[in-house]
Design a protein around this motif. Structure first.
Motif, PDB file in Angstrom:
ATOM      1  N   SER A   1       0.831  -1.208   0.000  1.00 19.18           N
ATOM      2  CA  SER A   1       0.000   0.000   0.000  1.00 19.18           C
ATOM      3  C   SER A   1       0.861   1.253   0.000  1.00 19.18           C
ATOM      4  O   SER A   1       0.578   2.219  -0.711  1.00 19.18           O
ATOM      5  N   LYS A   2       1.940   1.220   0.773  1.00 21.15           N
ATOM      6  CA  LYS A   2       2.836   2.380   0.851  1.00 21.15           C
ATOM      7  C   LYS A   2       3.506   2.640  -0.494  1.00 21.15           C
ATOM      8  O   LYS A   2       3.560   3.775  -0.968  1.00 21.15           O
ATOM      9  N   TYR A   3       4.013   1.577  -1.115  1.00 19.78           N
ATOM     10  CA  TYR A   3       4.690   1.748  -2.394  1.00 19.78           C
ATOM     11  C   TYR A   3       3.711   2.132  -3.503  1.00 19.78           C
ATOM     12  O   TYR A   3       4.040   2.919  -4.400  1.00 19.78           O
ATOM     13  N   LEU A   4       2.502   1.583  -3.470  1.00 22.10           N
ATOM     14  CA  LEU A   4       1.501   1.926  -4.477  1.00 22.10           C
ATOM     15  C   LEU A   4       1.130   3.403  -4.377  1.00 22.10           C
ATOM     16  O   LEU A   4       1.044   4.100  -5.400  1.00 22.10           O
ATOM     17  N   ALA A   5       0.912   3.896  -3.148  1.00 27.17           N
ATOM     18  CA  ALA A   5       0.565   5.313  -2.967  1.00 27.17           C
ATOM     19  C   ALA A   5       1.689   6.217  -3.456  1.00 27.17           C
ATOM     20  O   ALA A   5       1.443   7.258  -4.096  1.00 27.17           O
ATOM     21  N   ALA A   6       2.944   5.842  -3.189  1.00 30.47           N
ATOM     22  CA  ALA A   6       4.079   6.640  -3.654  1.00 30.47           C
ATOM     23  C   ALA A   6       4.178   6.611  -5.179  1.00 30.47           C
ATOM     24  O   ALA A   6       4.443   7.644  -5.821  1.00 30.47           O
ATOM     25  N   PHE A   7       3.964   5.454  -5.761  1.00 36.00           N
ATOM     26  CA  PHE A   7       3.992   5.316  -7.222  1.00 36.00           C
ATOM     27  C   PHE A   7       2.941   6.210  -7.870  1.00 36.00           C
ATOM     28  O   PHE A   7       3.221   6.929  -8.843  1.00 36.00           O
ATOM     29  N   VAL A   8       1.726   6.191  -7.330  1.00 29.92           N
ATOM     30  CA  VAL A   8       0.645   7.001  -7.884  1.00 29.92           C
ATOM     31  C   VAL A   8       0.934   8.486  -7.709  1.00 29.92           C
ATOM     32  O   VAL A   8       0.713   9.291  -8.627  1.00 29.92           O
ATOM     33  N   SER A   9       1.443   8.873  -6.564  1.00 30.99           N
ATOM     34  CA  SER A   9       1.662  10.292  -6.256  1.00 30.99           C
ATOM     35  C   SER A   9       2.751  10.913  -7.121  1.00 30.99           C
ATOM     36  O   SER A   9       2.621  12.055  -7.577  1.00 30.99           O
ATOM     37  N   PHE A  10       3.831  10.177  -7.382  1.00 35.14           N
ATOM     38  CA  PHE A  10       5.012  10.794  -7.974  1.00 35.14           C
ATOM     39  C   PHE A  10       5.310  10.361  -9.409  1.00 35.14           C
ATOM     40  O   PHE A  10       6.170  10.974 -10.048  1.00 35.14           O
ATOM     41  N   TRP A  11       4.622   9.344  -9.907  1.00 40.30           N
ATOM     42  CA  TRP A  11       5.065   8.832 -11.206  1.00 40.30           C
ATOM     43  C   TRP A  11       3.931   8.472 -12.150  1.00 40.30           C
ATOM     44  O   TRP A  11       4.023   8.751 -13.341  1.00 40.30           O
ATOM     45  N   ASP A  12       2.867   7.901 -11.651  1.00 36.71           N
ATOM     46  CA  ASP A  12       1.838   7.325 -12.524  1.00 36.71           C
ATOM     47  C   ASP A  12       0.893   8.396 -13.052  1.00 36.71           C
ATOM     48  O   ASP A  12       0.074   8.938 -12.312  1.00 36.71           O
ATOM     49  N   MET A  13       0.970   8.695 -14.345  1.00 37.33           N
ATOM     50  CA  MET A  13       0.136   9.742 -14.940  1.00 37.33           C
ATOM     51  C   MET A  13      -1.317   9.304 -15.096  1.00 37.33           C
ATOM     52  O   MET A  13      -2.211  10.134 -15.230  1.00 37.33           O
ATOM     53  N   HIS A  14      -1.600   7.996 -15.084  1.00 31.79           N
ATOM     54  CA  HIS A  14      -2.964   7.508 -15.325  1.00 31.79           C
ATOM     55  C   HIS A  14      -3.841   7.525 -14.085  1.00 31.79           C
ATOM     56  O   HIS A  14      -5.026   7.196 -14.174  1.00 31.79           O
ATOM     57  N   ARG A  15      -3.286   7.876 -12.947  1.00 32.17           N
ATOM     58  CA  ARG A  15      -4.082   7.899 -11.714  1.00 32.17           C
ATOM     59  C   ARG A  15      -3.991   9.253 -11.006  1.00 32.17           C
ATOM     60  O   ARG A  15      -4.165   9.343  -9.804  1.00 32.17           O
ATOM     61  N   GLN A  16      -3.720  10.283 -11.785  1.00 32.95           N
ATOM     62  CA  GLN A  16      -3.657  11.628 -11.233  1.00 32.95           C
ATOM     63  C   GLN A  16      -5.066  12.219 -11.081  1.00 32.95           C
ATOM     64  O   GLN A  16      -6.023  11.712 -11.681  1.00 32.95           O
ATOM     65  N   PRO A  17      -5.222  13.284 -10.288  1.00 37.44           N
ATOM     66  CA  PRO A  17      -6.538  13.924 -10.174  1.00 37.44           C
ATOM     67  C   PRO A  17      -7.050  14.395 -11.534  1.00 37.44           C
ATOM     68  O   PRO A  17      -6.290  14.902 -12.359  1.00 37.44           O
ATOM     69  N   VAL A  18      -8.340  14.212 -11.768  1.00 35.47           N
ATOM     70  CA  VAL A  18      -8.961  14.588 -13.043  1.00 35.47           C
ATOM     71  C   VAL A  18      -9.339  16.067 -12.998  1.00 35.47           C
ATOM     72  O   VAL A  18     -10.032  16.511 -12.081  1.00 35.47           O
ATOM     73  N   GLU A  19      -8.875  16.825 -13.976  1.00 34.36           N
ATOM     74  CA  GLU A  19      -9.250  18.234 -14.069  1.00 34.36           C
ATOM     75  C   GLU A  19     -10.732  18.327 -14.446  1.00 34.36           C
ATOM     76  O   GLU A  19     -11.168  17.719 -15.421  1.00 34.36           O
ATOM     77  N   PHE A  20     -11.485  19.107 -13.693  1.00 35.90           N
ATOM     78  CA  PHE A  20     -12.923  19.192 -13.929  1.00 35.90           C
ATOM     79  C   PHE A  20     -13.262  19.932 -15.230  1.00 35.90           C
ATOM     80  O   PHE A  20     -14.385  19.858 -15.708  1.00 35.90           O
ATOM     81  N   SER A  21     -12.280  20.629 -15.793  1.00 41.74           N
ATOM     82  CA  SER A  21     -12.500  21.301 -17.078  1.00 41.74           C
ATOM     83  C   SER A  21     -12.172  20.408 -18.272  1.00 41.74           C
ATOM     84  O   SER A  21     -12.319  20.834 -19.422  1.00 41.74           O
ATOM     85  N   ALA A  22     -11.732  19.166 -18.007  1.00 43.47           N
ATOM     86  CA  ALA A  22     -11.334  18.261 -19.087  1.00 43.47           C
ATOM     87  C   ALA A  22     -12.514  17.928 -19.989  1.00 43.47           C
ATOM     88  O   ALA A  22     -13.676  17.938 -19.571  1.00 43.47           O
ATOM     89  N   ALA A  23     -12.211  17.626 -21.253  1.00 44.93           N
ATOM     90  CA  ALA A  23     -13.256  17.316 -22.232  1.00 44.93           C
ATOM     91  C   ALA A  23     -14.096  16.123 -21.783  1.00 44.93           C
ATOM     92  O   ALA A  23     -15.323  16.135 -21.936  1.00 44.93           O
ATOM     93  N   THR A  24     -13.463  15.112 -21.218  1.00 48.65           N
ATOM     94  CA  THR A  24     -14.213  13.929 -20.812  1.00 48.65           C
ATOM     95  C   THR A  24     -15.203  14.231 -19.696  1.00 48.65           C
ATOM     96  O   THR A  24     -16.287  13.646 -19.644  1.00 48.65           O
ATOM     97  N   VAL A  25     -14.853  15.139 -18.797  1.00 46.79           N
ATOM     98  CA  VAL A  25     -15.763  15.505 -17.711  1.00 46.79           C
ATOM     99  C   VAL A  25     -16.970  16.243 -18.274  1.00 46.79           C
ATOM    100  O   VAL A  25     -18.129  15.956 -17.932  1.00 46.79           O
ATOM    101  N   ARG A  26     -16.726  17.195 -19.169  1.00 49.99           N
ATOM    102  CA  ARG A  26     -17.835  17.953 -19.757  1.00 49.99           C
ATOM    103  C   ARG A  26     -18.739  17.058 -20.604  1.00 49.99           C
ATOM    104  O   ARG A  26     -19.965  17.179 -20.564  1.00 49.99           O
ATOM    105  N   VAL A  27     -18.129  16.140 -21.337  1.00 50.93           N
ATOM    106  CA  VAL A  27     -18.919  15.235 -22.175  1.00 50.93           C
ATOM    107  C   VAL A  27     -19.754  14.298 -21.311  1.00 50.93           C
ATOM    108  O   VAL A  27     -20.921  14.022 -21.619  1.00 50.93           O
ATOM    109  N   ASN A  28     -19.197  13.786 -20.216  1.00 49.12           N
ATOM    110  CA  ASN A  28     -19.969  12.909 -19.335  1.00 49.12           C
ATOM    111  C   ASN A  28     -21.124  13.650 -18.677  1.00 49.12           C
ATOM    112  O   ASN A  28     -22.207  13.087 -18.512  1.00 49.12           O
TER     113      ASN A  28
END
Length: 339
Positions: free
Chosen positions: A169-196
């Motif tokens: 769990s510790k390593y997964l959280a660090a991986f997501v926080s500092f490296w993994d671009m696919h699990r970053q916070p979603v910008e609410f102005s993103a096209a996918t958010v507006r389309v949904n």
């Protein structure tokens, strides 16, 4: 299994890539056909959507239909749309068989799809129990294939060491926080958010204000779109919670990725709605305007191919090209006009 049976890796890779194109194009066409019941328009729509790239906007995970080496992730999204398309056409046996099969195609996307289907079923369980009961054996058969696939994975493939859950769990959280671009916070102005958000509003509009215009299968399709929109927007909010405060299973499932399903569906959804309205002059005009705007849109293949298209692209300022997402949002608003 095919590799173990002696199928050459190159041959298998070509076959998988070809299957990806089949699934992607069939999924798009089925959604158009579910709404329009026009075989010609539905058949042409998938190639048109591919050419205009209307679906290929994303927040945290790319959307491709064909033409990439990342086949595993892409076929998951197309397969989910294929399930929705079959169910929307009223072909429940095939749709439910594929729904049961979905977790074996991609565990996390399949799990999200099963969750969405569960919400849809609870939404109108009395009617759907009667409609879907004859197709229940097909669903159980799909689940059986998934369980067999899991058994093969656990017995013959999975071979990883045991690690303390607190450490992972510790390593997964660090991986997501500092490296993994696919699990970053979603910008609410993103096209996918507006389309949904637009897809959710559009689906609810037809379900609540114009249910008589929809067949039972079309209502099922709209419920899938509404449930996907609501879940994806909720998960976009969840994506802003610090990774170390979220369950590891939720992080691994990549919650922001659920936004992509309606992003893929919105193009064929609008084409299908306007095509169903084609016998009225307004519907035909709106369908033509939507197609024209997407052809010259900012993501269209019009600006990317060799030859004369390159000269055309150089002659036209990119700022003059319509934004494909804004075109979709305007079309979604126009789809609610009286018929």
């Amino acid at each position: 299994m095919l590799l173990a049976a002696g199928v050459p890796e190159r041959t298998l890779s070509i076959g998988v890539s070809g299957l990806l194109g089949v699934v992607s194009f069939q999924a798009l066409s089925l959604i158009v056909y579910a709404l329009s019941r026009d075989l010609l328009i539905a058949s042409a729509a998938s190639a048109f959507i591919f050419f205009t790239r209307v679906a290929e906007a994303n927040a945290i995970y790319p959307i491709w239909l064909v033409g990439t080496s990342h086949t595993y992730g892409i076929i998951a999204l197309s397969f989910a749309a294929l399930v929705v398309g079959f169910l929307g056409c009223g072909w429940y046996r095939t749709g439910l068989f594929l729904l049961g099969l979905a977790p074996s195609v991609h565990p996390s996307v399949g799990a999200w799809l099963v969750l969405i289907a569960s919400v849809v079923f609870v939404w109108d369980w009395r009617r759907l129990t009667a409609d879907l009961r004859p197709a229940l054996p097909a669903f159980l058969a799909g689940c059986g294939v998934t369980l067999a696939s899991l058994a093969i994975q656990l017995l013959f493939v999975a071979d990883v060491p045991d690690v303390d859950p607190s450490t992972t769990s510790k390593y997964l959280a660090a991986f997501v926080s500092f490296w993994d671009m696919h699990r970053q916070p979603v910008e609410f102005s993103a096209a996918t958010v507006r389309v949904n958000a637009a897809a959710l509003a559009l689906a609810l509009f037809f379900l609540l204000r114009r249910p008589s215009e929809l067949s039972a299968a079309m209502r099922l399709l709209m419920r899938f779109i509404a449930a996907t929109g609501a879940l994806s927007l909720a998960l976009a909010v969840v994506s802003w919670i610090p990774p170390d405060r979220l369950p590891p299973a939720l992080l691994i499932a990549m919650p922001g990725r659920v936004l992509n399903l309606n992003m893929l569906i919105i193009g064929p959804l609008l084409i299908g709605l306007f095509a169903a309205w084609r016998r009225a002059w307004a519907g035909s005009v709106l369908l033509l305007l939507l197609c024209a705007a997407l052809v010259v849109g900012n993501r269209s293949g019009m600006w990317m191919f060799d030859g004369g298209h390159r000269a055309l692209a150089a002659a036209i300022d990119p700022a003059m090209r319509p934004n494909a997402t804004n075109v979709v949002l305007i079309a979604a608003l126009l789809a609610t006009k009286p018929r």
